[in-house]
Design an enzyme around this catalytic site. Structure first.
Site, mmCIF file in Angstrom:
data_model
loop_
_atom_site.group_PDB
_atom_site.id
_atom_site.type_symbol
_atom_site.label_atom_id
_atom_site.label_comp_id
_atom_site.label_asym_id
_atom_site.label_seq_id
_atom_site.Cartn_x
_atom_site.Cartn_y
_atom_site.Cartn_z
ATOM 1 N N GLU A 237 28.580 42.088 58.489
ATOM 2 C CA GLU A 237 27.919 42.674 57.313
ATOM 3 C C GLU A 237 26.775 41.828 56.780
ATOM 4 O O GLU A 237 25.774 42.345 56.279
ATOM 5 C CB GLU A 237 28.943 42.898 56.182
ATOM 6 C CG GLU A 237 29.928 44.023 56.425
ATOM 7 C CD GLU A 237 31.192 43.602 57.156
ATOM 8 O OE1 GLU A 237 31.192 42.524 57.799
ATOM 9 O OE2 GLU A 237 32.176 44.346 57.092
ATOM 10 N N GLU B 94 38.144 45.615 59.635
ATOM 11 C CA GLU B 94 38.947 45.709 58.402
ATOM 12 C C GLU B 94 40.010 46.795 58.521
ATOM 13 O O GLU B 94 41.147 46.622 58.065
ATOM 14 C CB GLU B 94 38.023 45.974 57.210
ATOM 15 C CG GLU B 94 37.141 44.769 56.909
ATOM 16 C CD GLU B 94 36.039 45.066 55.891
ATOM 17 O OE1 GLU B 94 35.317 46.070 56.086
ATOM 18 O OE2 GLU B 94 35.935 44.325 54.906
ATOM 19 N N ALA C 272 31.422 50.665 59.095
ATOM 20 C CA ALA C 272 31.049 51.756 58.201
ATOM 21 C C ALA C 272 29.766 52.385 58.727
ATOM 22 O O ALA C 272 28.994 51.743 59.451
ATOM 23 C CB ALA C 272 30.832 51.205 56.799
ATOM 24 N N GLY D 83 33.761 47.317 58.979
ATOM 25 C CA GLY D 83 34.861 48.160 58.517
ATOM 26 C C GLY D 83 35.854 48.488 59.622
ATOM 27 O O GLY D 83 37.026 48.751 59.349
#
Ligand code: CO8
Length: 258
Positions: A132, A112, A65, A109
């Site tokens: 993270e 993911e 992200a 992300g």
């Protein structure tokens, strides 16, 4: 349709979506996720497309992200607008097979997103991590749920608690990655796999995807029930008649996706 943060192309029945924010290693911001959702849903409803590839650059599939964007957020911002579920959940609704072709970094992300795809093919320079924790957050787009299902609880805990990167060989050994290719050959190989899938009877491929993904959502007996019903439904398709007739008549099948 033209986009700012992704590139799209079609080769035969295969659609290729390339994440394209090279200056930030394809960090996933709202605009990119909205454009990705929109492109995916367009290809999903395009009857000429049988398989979709999501890829990035040689250096990064996606480095996670967008940290610069997230750094400004407080609880109020992320909770009130339900940060990420809005434009990420659409990806799981795609009914045609989606392959992640991962070269370079697939972090946070990015990892993911790759796991939201139906399978992951990796270049030999691929690196996966859920880092993270080093930023004071936990994975927020399925890392704590899909990783243990993909690679075991012990390994998922190891990755999410230490934030360490694993290479393509470790990822393949752990079951996160289906196949590894030399990075210069990744797209040629993945396009060939996607073509193989796209040449299969589409309704059957969609049923395979639905049945396997259901294995992650339900009990064994309910999953077996769904599998049997979808198996029965195959016998209502023209492609089942054609596929079996072609075998018996010793010729190639000509599927009509019906
Ligand atoms: N967000 C924003 N910018 C990034 C990101 C990122 N995730 N990753 C890299 N960049 C930028 C860098 O800031 C740098 O920009 P600039 O040139 O302006 O300084 C540029 O990309 C190139 O990066 P580096 O100079 O750092 O390149 P290196 O080759 O030295 O290092 C790394 C590459 C190791 C990948 C390093 O960039 C890195 O560690 N990046 C961050 C990885 C990370 O922590 N990812 C997890 C983010 S958190 C997350 O994903 C939570 C998901 C929650 C749900 C999803 C919500 C959308």
């Amino acid at each position: 349709m033209s986009y700012n943060t992704i590139l799209t192309e079609v080769e035969g029945k295969v659609a290729i979506i390339t994440l394209n924010r090279p200056q930030v290693l394809n960090a996933l911001n709202d605009e990119l996720m909205n454009e990705l959702s929109s492109a995916l849903s367009g290809f999903d409803t395009d009857e000429n497309i049988g398989c979709i590839i999501i890829t990035g650059s040689e250096k990064a599939f996606a480095a996670g992200a967008d940290i610069a964007a997230m750094a400004k957020y407080g609880f109020d911002d992320v909770y009130r607008r339900d940060f990420i579920s809005r434009n990420w959940e659409g990806i799981r609704k795609v009914r045609k097979p989606v392959i992640a072709a991962v070269s370079g970094y697939a972090l946070g992300g990015g990892c993911e997103l790759a796991m939201m795809c139906d399978t992951i093919m990796a270049a030999d320079n691929a690196k996966f991590a859920q880092p993270e924790i080093k930023l004071g957050i936990i994975p927020g787009a399925g890392g704590t749920q899909r990783l243990p299902r993909a690679i075991s609880k012990a390994k998922a805990m190891d990755l999410a608690l230490t934030g360490r990167m694993i290479d393509a060989v470790e990822a393949e050994r752990a079951g996160l990655v289906a196949r590894i290719f030399p990075h210069a050959e990744l797209m040629t190989e993945v396009k060939a796999i996607a073509k193989t899938i796209a040449d299969m009877p589409l309704l059957t491929a969609m049923m395979v995807k639905e049945a396997i993904n259901t294995a992650y959502e339900t009990t064994l007996s309910e999953g077996m029930h769904l599998e049997r019903r979808l198996f029965h439904a195959c016998f209502a398709t023209n492609d089942q008649k054609e596929g079996m007739a072609a075998f018996v008549e010793k010729r190639s099948a000509k599927f009509t996706n019906s």
